[in-house]
Design an enzyme around this catalytic site. Sequence first.
Site, mmCIF file in Angstrom:
data_model
loop_
_atom_site.group_PDB
_atom_site.id
_atom_site.type_symbol
_atom_site.label_atom_id
_atom_site.label_comp_id
_atom_site.label_asym_id
_atom_site.label_seq_id
_atom_site.Cartn_x
_atom_site.Cartn_y
_atom_site.Cartn_z
ATOM 1 N N LYS A 76 0.846 -1.286 -0.138
ATOM 2 C CA LYS A 76 -0.094 0.040 -0.010
ATOM 3 C C LYS A 76 0.966 1.134 0.029
ATOM 4 O O LYS A 76 1.871 1.251 0.866
ATOM 5 C CB LYS A 76 -0.838 -0.160 1.323
ATOM 6 C CG LYS A 76 -1.845 1.164 1.198
ATOM 7 C CD LYS A 76 -2.807 0.922 2.773
ATOM 8 C CE LYS A 76 -3.791 2.050 2.626
ATOM 9 N NZ LYS A 76 -4.647 1.912 3.852
ATOM 10 N N SER A 151 -9.840 1.959 3.086
ATOM 11 C CA SER A 151 -9.018 2.444 2.142
ATOM 12 C C SER A 151 -7.947 1.899 1.451
ATOM 13 O O SER A 151 -7.428 2.349 0.581
ATOM 14 C CB SER A 151 -8.204 3.625 2.904
ATOM 15 O OG SER A 151 -7.348 3.080 3.830
ATOM 16 N N SER A 175 -10.006 -0.311 7.339
ATOM 17 C CA SER A 175 -9.378 -0.286 5.542
ATOM 18 C C SER A 175 -8.631 -1.610 5.349
ATOM 19 O O SER A 175 -8.366 -1.721 4.310
ATOM 20 C CB SER A 175 -8.509 0.771 5.989
ATOM 21 O OG SER A 175 -9.026 1.880 5.656
HETATM 22 N N1 GLN Z 1 -13.234 4.240 6.714
HETATM 23 C C1 GLN Z 1 -12.534 4.784 7.756
HETATM 24 C C2 GLN Z 1 -12.214 6.263 7.521
HETATM 25 O O1 GLN Z 1 -12.397 6.782 6.894
HETATM 26 C C3 GLN Z 1 -11.507 3.614 8.172
HETATM 27 C C4 GLN Z 1 -10.075 4.041 7.251
HETATM 28 C C5 GLN Z 1 -9.163 3.286 7.678
HETATM 29 O O2 GLN Z 1 -9.178 2.313 8.246
HETATM 30 N N2 GLN Z 1 -8.002 3.919 7.208
HETATM 31 O O3 GLN Z 1 -11.517 6.624 8.409
#
Ligand code: GLN
Length: 484
Positions: A76, A151, A175
């Site tokens: 990532k 994400s 995410s």
């Molecule tokens: N969807 C959550 C957010 O937007 C989690 C994102 C994540 O785990 N990086 O904060």
Amino acid sequence: MHNKTLSELSQALQSGETTSQALTQYFLDRIQQHDGQLNSFITVTPELALEQAKAADELRAQGKAGKLTGIPMAHKDIFCTQGVRTSCASKMLDNFTAPYNAGVVENVQKAGMVMLGKTNMDEFAMGSSNETSFYGAVKNPWDLDTVPGGSSGGSAAAVAARLAPVATGTDTGGSIRQPAALCGITGMKPTYGLVSRYGMIAFASSLDQGGPMGQSAEDVALLLEAMSGFDERDSTSIDRPVADFSADLNNDIQGLKIGLPKDYFGEGLDPEVNAALQTAIKELEQLGATFEEIELPNNKLAVPVYYIIAPAECSSNLSRFDGVRFGYRCEDPVDLVDMYKRSRGEGFGAEVKRRIMVGTYALSAGYYDAYYLKSQQIRHLISEDFKAAFKKVDVILGPTTPTPAFKIGEKADDPITMYLSDIYTIAVNLAGLPAMSLPAGFANKLPVGMQLIGNYFDEAKLLNVAHQYQQRTDWHRQLPEQFA
Ligand code: GLN
């Protein structure tokens, strides 16, 4: 070749059926052929990959190869990679080449793995759909009109389309698990502190955790072994020996007690997702697991609490992007304040700015007690709920997401609806527990994810349950037709 698991690839390398250089070229060709449609990579690094592959083949020739030596993977784009652009999918870091490797990158390199490139993600890991990337949305390989989740959507889409055998992700509020669910792959968020955050660009430091994404529980176990380990450069890294996460995969799960949180199966859960899970529950019952309903009374507060704590921490973490030390600087600033304002104003996207503003507000004098402190108190109650639950059961099972993949654009203008897609994943991060998502069927022809949550350091137990389930089912072996 692309449908092989890590163990199968390892075997193919060991037996001489293929070489790391051939395998790496094979995946680079797949990326070239398919990623135009998916946009799952931000940067592909063919020269570096082939160089690493050559080194891996040489190690093997000297009899020094480990289990994962020579197997390609992707990171990532939140993990710093020395000499390679590390953008966090933001215009702010579009021109940033990391001067050093993240702890995780070092670890998988030590295991001999080959990096194919850096995967797309939501900007600074803020999102649930991979639509906030500066480099454009990622498409879900199962239906190109739908989101892959976020994400870590680039990693999930790349693994689901088998453009990479495995990939790393990070999980601050879901995410890894949420995109794993929407793309039909297996992903794990480990216990907080198990995987080094050194060189992993910070979003919300008390919640962020790196983890593995792959096609099966077995693959995830192998990659987790390579990724994890104590790192003194991360003050929250836990000093304990790396566990053998594959050791328990084949244990019998007869008599295992699994809790079903009442809240997780109530209002808001798509009936087809629920139906797939009920079938999975029956499979696990046949394997000897027993089920009981449990309560997590404060779970309903997880989303609001998270959306105070995560923005508060991000407003502090992202203050370092000031146009001076890292990344983007605006053109022709007239003075220092103009440079700060315009560099940040132009460098960050809308969702990142929204979070910085919410976080700054929540931390400001006069509001701190009402919002931030209160949230931390509720966070404690959420952890206590899990503690009570794990006195009764070994593992908790539920959906990973309320619905299968939604259409690109469907929730993009409605942050609250978007935030609610993490309703089942966020509490786990607030408590610092390990959890995983694995494929458990389809709803409307789109993958459904089953979530397993464990007590602290119970990764091996979760992987055991998941592996046993995957021995009986083949959801995890299915490929979107177009990428078969
Ligand atoms: N969807 C959550 C957010 O937007 C989690 C994102 C994540 O785990 N990086 O904060």
